[in-house]
Scaffold this active site. Structure first.
Site, PDB file in Angstrom:
ATOM      1  N   LYS A 115      53.675   2.297 -11.769  1.00 17.57           N
ATOM      2  CA  LYS A 115      53.480   2.787 -10.402  1.00 17.57           C
ATOM      3  C   LYS A 115      54.463   2.094  -9.485  1.00 17.57           C
ATOM      4  O   LYS A 115      54.463   0.865  -9.362  1.00 17.57           O
ATOM      5  CB  LYS A 115      52.047   2.508  -9.961  1.00 17.57           C
ATOM      6  CG  LYS A 115      51.768   2.915  -8.527  1.00 17.57           C
ATOM      7  CD  LYS A 115      50.294   2.817  -8.194  1.00 17.57           C
ATOM      8  CE  LYS A 115      50.048   3.196  -6.749  1.00 17.57           C
ATOM      9  NZ  LYS A 115      48.626   3.136  -6.390  1.00 17.57           N
ATOM     10  N   LYS A 164      53.716   7.266 -12.070  1.00 14.52           N
ATOM     11  CA  LYS A 164      53.757   7.825 -10.724  1.00 14.52           C
ATOM     12  C   LYS A 164      54.736   7.128  -9.830  1.00 14.52           C
ATOM     13  O   LYS A 164      54.921   5.931 -10.014  1.00 14.52           O
ATOM     14  CB  LYS A 164      52.338   7.841 -10.191  1.00 14.52           C
ATOM     15  CG  LYS A 164      51.962   6.836  -9.122  1.00 14.52           C
ATOM     16  CD  LYS A 164      50.515   6.865  -8.869  1.00 14.52           C
ATOM     17  CE  LYS A 164      50.280   7.024  -7.392  1.00 14.52           C
ATOM     18  NZ  LYS A 164      49.072   6.421  -6.953  1.00 14.52           N
TER      19      LYS A 164
HETATM   20  C1  PBG Z   1      45.525   3.721  -4.490  1.00 14.73           C
HETATM   21  C2  PBG Z   1      46.319   4.925  -4.772  1.00 14.73           C
HETATM   22  C3  PBG Z   1      47.409   5.465  -4.057  1.00 14.73           C
HETATM   23  C4  PBG Z   1      47.723   6.663  -4.664  1.00 14.73           C
HETATM   24  C5  PBG Z   1      46.855   6.815  -5.745  1.00 14.73           C
HETATM   25  N1  PBG Z   1      46.031   5.724  -5.805  1.00 14.73           N
HETATM   26  C6  PBG Z   1      48.068   5.024  -2.827  1.00 14.73           C
HETATM   27  C7  PBG Z   1      48.854   3.797  -2.758  1.00 14.73           C
HETATM   28  O1  PBG Z   1      49.118   3.124  -3.753  1.00 14.73           O
HETATM   29  O2  PBG Z   1      49.210   3.474  -1.620  1.00 14.73           O
HETATM   30  C8  PBG Z   1      48.786   7.614  -4.197  1.00 14.73           C
HETATM   31  C9  PBG Z   1      48.547   9.032  -4.578  1.00 14.73           C
HETATM   32  C10 PBG Z   1      49.315  10.022  -3.780  1.00 14.73           C
HETATM   33  O3  PBG Z   1      50.218   9.704  -2.998  1.00 14.73           O
HETATM   34  O4  PBG Z   1      49.006  11.206  -3.956  1.00 14.73           O
HETATM   35  N2  PBG Z   1      46.095   2.511  -4.738  1.00 14.73           N
END
Ligand code: PBG
Length: 332
Positions: free
Chosen positions: A204, A257
């Site tokens: 991520k 992601k």
């Molecule tokens: C929580 C989380 C996030 C997303 C999924 N889980 C946001 C972040 O890390 O700030 C992002 C998903 C999206 O942008 O659709 N930590």
């Protein structure tokens, strides 16, 4: 053999031929729809930067879940907007938290049995400061703070157990703390939840493409940013190490992601790891396509399916996408 004996256009002549030789396919069962659950009754509030995506009270989330099941969608990914936020993210691990209640409601309905219920495990929607972990202030200077790794992992493990106890089929940690997969596995096993799989957001990146999500989940950090825990967008090798670590700690599946700006990372992971792998087409990817559709700049159906197909072609087995229902309708 080269042209003129070889003519690659021969197999592109009709849709029947194209379909026969198609290498990658999309199907509704490989799509997961995110859902943002909020308190209340009859609530259905559209996210301004994400047309077609809503904050839904549990009764409305059930309506959306029924539609997803009827369309053959593979599963739901649940996020929660709690009544109250605090420094310890107590709404995340409360047995009666908003997502825990939503999971019980979904699991109560047999018509929804075809949906895999994935619970996102993170603290950012539940902390008063919006970070994914416990914050330690080092001084009064705004930038002098630290996200405590091990204290955060402990709360994250507690959250995962609570969500699995509520009935989640899969827990999906998205926080990026070191060691959280091991902490979750140990906590689940100690609670006799050995059968609950972990889908770790192993790779991520700290991405601007999460912007609209933070409106949807009300989870923008109140100070600083997430770069001390999410990965630097420049690093492919580090992403492979993150995945290796999570698998060594017991992750059953991995989630990558964002998707479109990181297709090379998805591809590299596919070549290297023989585990089920999903990719998350995140909020900003959805919003930029929606913005172009609204202006008539892109053909909606084709661009949507092409974006999803590219993620599958890069190597993802399944895709978390805000287009899940729309795409399933087209594919069905
Ligand atoms: C929580 C989380 C996030 C997303 C999924 N889980 C946001 C972040 O890390 O700030 C992002 C998903 C999206 O942008 O659709 N930590």
């Amino acid at each position: 053999m080269a042209y003129p004996v070889t003519r690659l256009r021969r197999l592109r002549r009709t849709e029947a031929l194209r379909s026969l030789v198609r290498e990658t396919r999309l199907h509704p069962g490989a799509l997961i729809a995110p859902i943002f659950v909020c308190p209340g009754e009859g609530a259905r509030r559209e996210i301004s930067s994400m047309p077609g995506v809503f904050n839904l009270s549990i009764d409305q989330a059930i309506v959306e879940a029924r539609e997803a099941a009827a369309l053959g969608i593979g599963g739901l990914l649940l996020f929660g907007l709690p009544e109250r936020k605090d420094e310890q993210a107590s709404g995340a691990w409360d047995a009666n938290g908003i997502v825990q209640q939503a999971i019980r409601a979904i699991k109560n309905e047999h018509a929804l049995d075809s949906l895999v219920v994935v619970a996102d495990v993170c603290l950012c929607e539940y902390t008063s400061h919006g970070h994914c972990g416990v914050v330690k202030k080092n001084s009064t200077r705004a930038e002098a703070y630290e996200i405590q790794n091990d204290a955060s992992a402990a709360l994250i493990a507690k959250t995962a157990v609570s969500l699995a106890q509520a009935g989640a089929d899969i827990v999906a940690p998205s926080d990026m703390m070191d060691g959280r997969v091991a902490a979750i596995r140990a906590a689940l096993d100690a609670a006799q939840l050995e059968p609950t799989p972990i889908l770790s957001y192993a790779s991520k990146f700290a991405s601007a493409f999460y912007g609209p999500f933070r409106e949807a989940a009300d989870s923008a950090p109140q100070f600083g940013d997430r770069r001390s825990y999410q990965m630097d967008g420049a690093n492919l090798r580090e992403a492979m190490r993150e995945i290796e670590q999570d698998l060594a700690e017991g992750a059953d599946m991995i989630l990558m992601k964002p998707a479109l700006p990181y297709l090379d990372v998805i591809h590299a992971a596919r070549a290297r790891f023989d585990v089920p792998m999903g990719a998350y087409q995140v909020s900003g990817e959805y919003s930029m396509l929606q913005a172009a559709f609204a202006r008539g700049w892109l053909d909606r159906d084709h661009a949507m399916l092409e974006s999803l197909l590219s993620i599958r072609r890069a190597g993802a087995d399944f895709i978390v996408t805000y287009f899940a229902r729309e795409a399933a309708k087209l594919l069905g």
